[in-house]
Design an enzyme around this catalytic site. Structure first.
Site, PDB file in Angstrom:
ATOM      1  N   HIS A 110       0.814  -1.227   0.000  1.00  0.00           N
ATOM      2  CA  HIS A 110       0.000   0.000   0.000  1.00  0.00           C
ATOM      3  C   HIS A 110       0.844   1.273   0.000  1.00  0.00           C
ATOM      4  CE1 HIS A 110      -3.655  -2.433   1.703  1.00  0.00           C
ATOM      5  NE2 HIS A 110      -3.510  -2.565   0.396  1.00  0.00           N
ATOM      6  N   CYS A 118       3.848  13.296  -7.806  1.00  0.00           N
ATOM      7  CA  CYS A 118       3.100  14.358  -8.456  1.00  0.00           C
ATOM      8  C   CYS A 118       1.886  13.773  -9.171  1.00  0.00           C
ATOM      9  CB  CYS A 118       4.004  15.088  -9.441  1.00  0.00           C
ATOM     10  SG  CYS A 118       3.178  16.491 -10.226  1.00  0.00           S
ATOM     11  N   GLY A 179      -1.519  -9.028  12.773  1.00  0.00           N
ATOM     12  CA  GLY A 179      -2.117  -7.707  12.993  1.00  0.00           C
ATOM     13  C   GLY A 179      -2.857  -7.113  11.822  1.00  0.00           C
ATOM     14  N   PRO A 206      -5.074 -10.313  18.469  1.00  0.00           N
ATOM     15  CA  PRO A 206      -5.903 -10.464  19.673  1.00  0.00           C
ATOM     16  C   PRO A 206      -7.374 -10.683  19.342  1.00  0.00           C
ATOM     17  CG  PRO A 206      -4.703  -8.348  19.694  1.00  0.00           C
ATOM     18  CD  PRO A 206      -4.462  -8.976  18.361  1.00  0.00           C
TER      19      PRO A 206
HETATM   20  C1  BJW Z   1      -3.386  -6.242  16.639  1.00  0.00           C
HETATM   21  C2  BJW Z   1      -2.893  -5.506  17.710  1.00  0.00           C
HETATM   22  C3  BJW Z   1      -1.669  -5.931  18.292  1.00  0.00           C
HETATM   23  C4  BJW Z   1      -4.766  -4.603  17.064  1.00  0.00           C
HETATM   24  N1  BJW Z   1      -1.030  -6.998  17.786  1.00  0.00           N
HETATM   25  N2  BJW Z   1      -2.739  -7.288  16.167  1.00  0.00           N
HETATM   26  C5  BJW Z   1     -16.240  -5.182  -2.201  1.00  0.00           C
HETATM   27  C6  BJW Z   1     -15.776  -6.459  -1.972  1.00  0.00           C
HETATM   28  C7  BJW Z   1     -14.432  -6.769  -2.084  1.00  0.00           C
HETATM   29  C8  BJW Z   1     -13.505  -5.797  -2.443  1.00  0.00           C
HETATM   30  C9  BJW Z   1     -13.959  -4.523  -2.669  1.00  0.00           C
HETATM   31  C10 BJW Z   1     -15.318  -4.229  -2.560  1.00  0.00           C
HETATM   32  N3  BJW Z   1     -15.451  -2.904  -2.821  1.00  0.00           N
HETATM   33  C11 BJW Z   1     -14.232  -2.373  -3.100  1.00  0.00           C
HETATM   34  C12 BJW Z   1     -13.314  -3.353  -3.014  1.00  0.00           C
HETATM   35  C13 BJW Z   1     -11.865  -3.211  -3.219  1.00  0.00           C
HETATM   36  C14 BJW Z   1     -11.215  -2.537  -2.033  1.00  0.00           C
HETATM   37  C15 BJW Z   1     -11.519  -3.324  -0.764  1.00  0.00           C
HETATM   38  O1  BJW Z   1     -10.911  -4.312  -0.454  1.00  0.00           O
HETATM   39  N4  BJW Z   1     -12.480  -2.863   0.036  1.00  0.00           N
HETATM   40  C16 BJW Z   1     -12.918  -3.591   1.231  1.00  0.00           C
HETATM   41  C17 BJW Z   1     -12.805  -2.688   2.447  1.00  0.00           C
HETATM   42  C18 BJW Z   1     -14.321  -4.088   1.007  1.00  0.00           C
HETATM   43  N5  BJW Z   1      -9.796  -2.567  -2.313  1.00  0.00           N
HETATM   44  C19 BJW Z   1      -9.220  -1.642  -3.069  1.00  0.00           C
HETATM   45  O2  BJW Z   1      -9.839  -0.686  -3.516  1.00  0.00           O
HETATM   46  C20 BJW Z   1      -7.764  -1.851  -3.403  1.00  0.00           C
HETATM   47  N6  BJW Z   1      -7.564  -1.718  -4.796  1.00  0.00           N
HETATM   48  C21 BJW Z   1      -8.120  -2.567  -5.666  1.00  0.00           C
HETATM   49  O3  BJW Z   1      -8.767  -3.536  -5.312  1.00  0.00           O
HETATM   50  O4  BJW Z   1      -7.887  -2.257  -6.977  1.00  0.00           O
HETATM   51  C22 BJW Z   1      -8.681  -2.942  -7.968  1.00  0.00           C
HETATM   52  C23 BJW Z   1     -10.029  -2.262  -7.996  1.00  0.00           C
HETATM   53  C24 BJW Z   1     -10.121  -1.033  -8.593  1.00  0.00           C
HETATM   54  C25 BJW Z   1     -11.357  -0.386  -8.636  1.00  0.00           C
HETATM   55  C26 BJW Z   1     -12.487  -0.963  -8.041  1.00  0.00           C
HETATM   56  C27 BJW Z   1     -12.378  -2.199  -7.415  1.00  0.00           C
HETATM   57  C28 BJW Z   1     -11.124  -2.847  -7.407  1.00  0.00           C
HETATM   58  C29 BJW Z   1      -6.895  -0.802  -2.723  1.00  0.00           C
HETATM   59  C30 BJW Z   1      -6.937  -0.913  -1.231  1.00  0.00           C
HETATM   60  C31 BJW Z   1      -6.117   0.203  -0.618  1.00  0.00           C
HETATM   61  C32 BJW Z   1      -6.210   0.224   0.905  1.00  0.00           C
HETATM   62  N7  BJW Z   1      -5.621   1.414   1.382  1.00  0.00           N
HETATM   63  C33 BJW Z   1      -5.509   1.639   2.818  1.00  0.00           C
HETATM   64  C34 BJW Z   1      -4.943   3.061   3.022  1.00  0.00           C
HETATM   65  C35 BJW Z   1      -3.452   3.090   2.647  1.00  0.00           C
HETATM   66  C36 BJW Z   1      -2.871   4.450   2.751  1.00  0.00           C
HETATM   67  C37 BJW Z   1      -2.918   4.991   4.160  1.00  0.00           C
HETATM   68  O5  BJW Z   1      -2.532   4.329   5.141  1.00  0.00           O
HETATM   69  O6  BJW Z   1      -3.355   6.113   4.280  1.00  0.00           O
HETATM   70  O7  BJW Z   1      -4.649   0.662   3.405  1.00  0.00           O
HETATM   71  S1  BJW Z   1      -7.040   1.412   3.708  1.00  0.00           S
HETATM   72  C38 BJW Z   1      -6.305   0.693   5.140  1.00  0.00           C
HETATM   73  O8  BJW Z   1      -6.735  -0.703   5.261  1.00  0.00           O
HETATM   74  C39 BJW Z   1      -4.796   0.639   4.847  1.00  0.00           C
HETATM   75  C40 BJW Z   1      -4.431  -0.701   5.413  1.00  0.00           C
HETATM   76  O9  BJW Z   1      -3.201  -1.138   4.861  1.00  0.00           O
HETATM   77  C41 BJW Z   1      -5.615  -1.550   5.044  1.00  0.00           C
HETATM   78  C42 BJW Z   1      -5.737  -2.813   5.857  1.00  0.00           C
HETATM   79  O10 BJW Z   1      -5.952  -2.517   7.187  1.00  0.00           O
HETATM   80  P1  BJW Z   1      -5.262  -3.428   8.309  1.00  0.00           P
HETATM   81  O11 BJW Z   1      -3.804  -3.267   8.261  1.00  0.00           O
HETATM   82  O12 BJW Z   1      -5.792  -4.794   8.254  1.00  0.00           O
HETATM   83  O13 BJW Z   1      -5.739  -2.641   9.636  1.00  0.00           O
HETATM   84  P2  BJW Z   1      -7.120  -2.794  10.459  1.00  0.00           P
HETATM   85  O14 BJW Z   1      -7.253  -1.593  11.295  1.00  0.00           O
HETATM   86  O15 BJW Z   1      -8.244  -3.135   9.562  1.00  0.00           O
HETATM   87  O16 BJW Z   1      -6.870  -4.074  11.396  1.00  0.00           O
HETATM   88  C43 BJW Z   1      -5.908  -4.059  12.423  1.00  0.00           C
HETATM   89  C44 BJW Z   1      -5.865  -5.450  13.064  1.00  0.00           C
HETATM   90  O17 BJW Z   1      -4.844  -5.452  14.052  1.00  0.00           O
HETATM   91  C45 BJW Z   1      -7.169  -5.859  13.757  1.00  0.00           C
HETATM   92  O18 BJW Z   1      -7.528  -7.178  13.340  1.00  0.00           O
HETATM   93  C46 BJW Z   1      -6.787  -5.862  15.242  1.00  0.00           C
HETATM   94  O19 BJW Z   1      -7.456  -6.863  15.991  1.00  0.00           O
HETATM   95  C47 BJW Z   1      -5.316  -6.155  15.174  1.00  0.00           C
HETATM   96  N8  BJW Z   1      -4.502  -5.665  16.327  1.00  0.00           N
HETATM   97  N9  BJW Z   1      -3.720  -4.508  18.045  1.00  0.00           N
HETATM   98  C48 BJW Z   1      -1.563  -7.663  16.787  1.00  0.00           C
HETATM   99  N10 BJW Z   1      -1.094  -5.272  19.399  1.00  0.00           N
HETATM  100 ZN    ZN Z   2       5.044  17.456 -11.248  1.00  0.00          ZN
END
Ligand code: BJW
Ligand code: ZN
Length: 237
Positions: A110, A118, A179, A206
Site C-alpha cells: 500500500h 506528483c 495484525g 488479539p
Molecule cells: C493487533 C494488535 C496488536 C490490534 N497486535 N494485532 C467489495 C468487496 C471486495 C472488495 C472490494 C469491494 N469494494 C471495493 C473493493 C476493493 C477494495 C476493498 O478491499 N475494500 C474492502 C474494504 C471491502 N480494495 C481496493 O480498492 C484496493 N484496490 C483494488 O482492489 O484495486 C482494484 C479495484 C479497482 C477499482 C475498483 C475495485 C477494485 C486498494 C486498497 C487500498 C487500501 N488502502 C488503505 C490506506 C493506505 C494508505 C494509508 O494508510 O493512508 O490501506 S485502507 C487501510 O486498510 C490501509 C491498510 O493497509 C488496510 C488494511 O488494514 P489493516 O492493516 O488490516 O488494519 P485494520 O485496522 O483493519 O486491522 C488491524 C488489526 O490489528 C485488527 O484485526 C486488530 O485486531 C489487530 N490488532 N492490536 C496484533 N497489538
Molecule cells: Zn510534477
C-alpha cells in the site's frame, strides 16, 4: 510440528503490528484516525474534492508516526529476515517501521507515507519533512499537486510489488499473518493463496478475523509480546 528451515517463510503484516508502537489501527473501537475512517479519506475522490483536508489527515499521521519507534514485533521480523534462509516480508503498512527495525526489501503493497508523488508529472521523492512547508504541497518540477505515494481505495496496487507478494504467498511453506483484519483486498487474498498452495498459516491477532477459522494456529495476543515468544520457541538452533 513447525520447522522454519524446511521451506520459505512469508509474513504478512497489517496495522496491528504497529499498534504497540502507538500508531492507531484503522478499524474497530480503537481504530479511528482522528475521527475519520479510511474509506472516507483514503480515496481519490476525497483528494479531488478536498486535497487540503486529505493532506491535513496525512500531515497529522506523519507527525504521529515520525515520533514512534519499532516495537519487539518489528524487531523480531527483522531478525527473521536476517536469520531465515528464505524469508519475505509483505506489509500493508505505510509507516516505514519495518525498515526502521532493520528489515530489508519489504514488499509495501500500500505504498509509503514518507514518499510523495506528483499528480501531473512523473516526479516521485522521499520526503520526511514534518510539517511540510505548504499544504497541499506542490511539485518542484511542474508545480502540480503532490499526493502521498500510498494506495487508496479503488486504486491499483503496484503490479510489480503485487506479483512479488503473490509469488511469495504461493511459494511459502509457512505464512505468518500478523495484525491485520484481513478485509482489504487484494492483500487479504494472500493468505488464501498460501493455504491453497499447501502452506501452514499462523495468525497473530488479539481479535478474530475472517482468516482465523482457516489458520493452523491462532495466537490471540498482542504481536509485540506474542511474536518474540513464538520466535524464541521456533527459531532454528
Ligand atoms: C493487533 C494488535 C496488536 C490490534 N497486535 N494485532 C467489495 C468487496 C471486495 C472488495 C472490494 C469491494 N469494494 C471495493 C473493493 C476493493 C477494495 C476493498 O478491499 N475494500 C474492502 C474494504 C471491502 N480494495 C481496493 O480498492 C484496493 N484496490 C483494488 O482492489 O484495486 C482494484 C479495484 C479497482 C477499482 C475498483 C475495485 C477494485 C486498494 C486498497 C487500498 C487500501 N488502502 C488503505 C490506506 C493506505 C494508505 C494509508 O494508510 O493512508 O490501506 S485502507 C487501510 O486498510 C490501509 C491498510 O493497509 C488496510 C488494511 O488494514 P489493516 O492493516 O488490516 O488494519 P485494520 O485496522 O483493519 O486491522 C488491524 C488489526 O490489528 C485488527 O484485526 C486488530 O485486531 C489487530 N490488532 N492490536 C496484533 N497489538
Ligand atoms: Zn510534477
Amino acid at each position: 510440528m513447525i520447522d522454519l528451515t524446511r521451506g520459505p517463510v512469508t509474513a504478512l503484516t497489517g496495522a496491528g503490528v504497529s499498534a504497540e508502537s502507538g500508531v492507531p489501527v484503522f478499524r474497530g473501537e480503537e481504530g479511528l484516525w482522528r475521527n475519520y475512517r479510511p474509506e472516507e479519506l483514503a480515496t481519490p475522490d476525497a483528494f479531488r474534492r478536498n486535497p487540503r483536508l486529505v493532506w491535513e489527515w496525512y500531515e497529522w499521521r506523519r507527525e504521529l508516526i515520525g515520533a514512534r519507534s519499532p516495537n519487539p514485533a518489528h524487531e523480531t521480523l527483522a531478525t527473521m529476515d536476517k536469520t531465515l534462509p528464505d524469508f519475505t516480508l509483505i506489509t500493508q503498512n505505510v509507516d516505514g517501521l519495518h525498515q526502521a527495525a532493520g528489515s530489508e526489501s519489504v514488499l509495501e503493497v500500500h505504498g509509503n507515507i514518507w514518499r510523495v508523488r506528483c499528480t501531473a508529472c512523473p516526479y516521485l521523492s522521499e520526503d520526511h519533512r514534518v510539517p511540510l512547508p505548504e499544504l497541499p504541497p506542490r511539485c518542484p518540477e511542474c508545480g502540480g499537486l503532490l499526493r502521498p505515494d500510498v494506495v487508496w481505495f479503488g486504486e491499483s496496487l503496484s503490479q510489480e510489488v503485487l506479483d512479488a507478494a503473490w509469488a511469495a504467498a504461493a511459494g511459502c511453506q509457512t505464512m505468518l499473518v500478523i495484525g491485520t483484519s484481513a478485509v482489504v483486498q487484494p492483500a487479504a487474498s494472500l493468505p488464501m493463496v498460501a493455504l491453497r498452495n499447501g502452506a501452514q498459516l499462523i495468525e497473530f491477532n488479539p481479535a478474530e478475523t475472517p482468516l482465523s477459522r482457516q489458520a493452523d494456529d491462532v495466537i490471540r495476543a498482542p504481536a509485540g509480546e506474542a511474536l518474540p515468544t513464538w520466535w524464541a520457541a521456533h527459531r532454528p538452533t
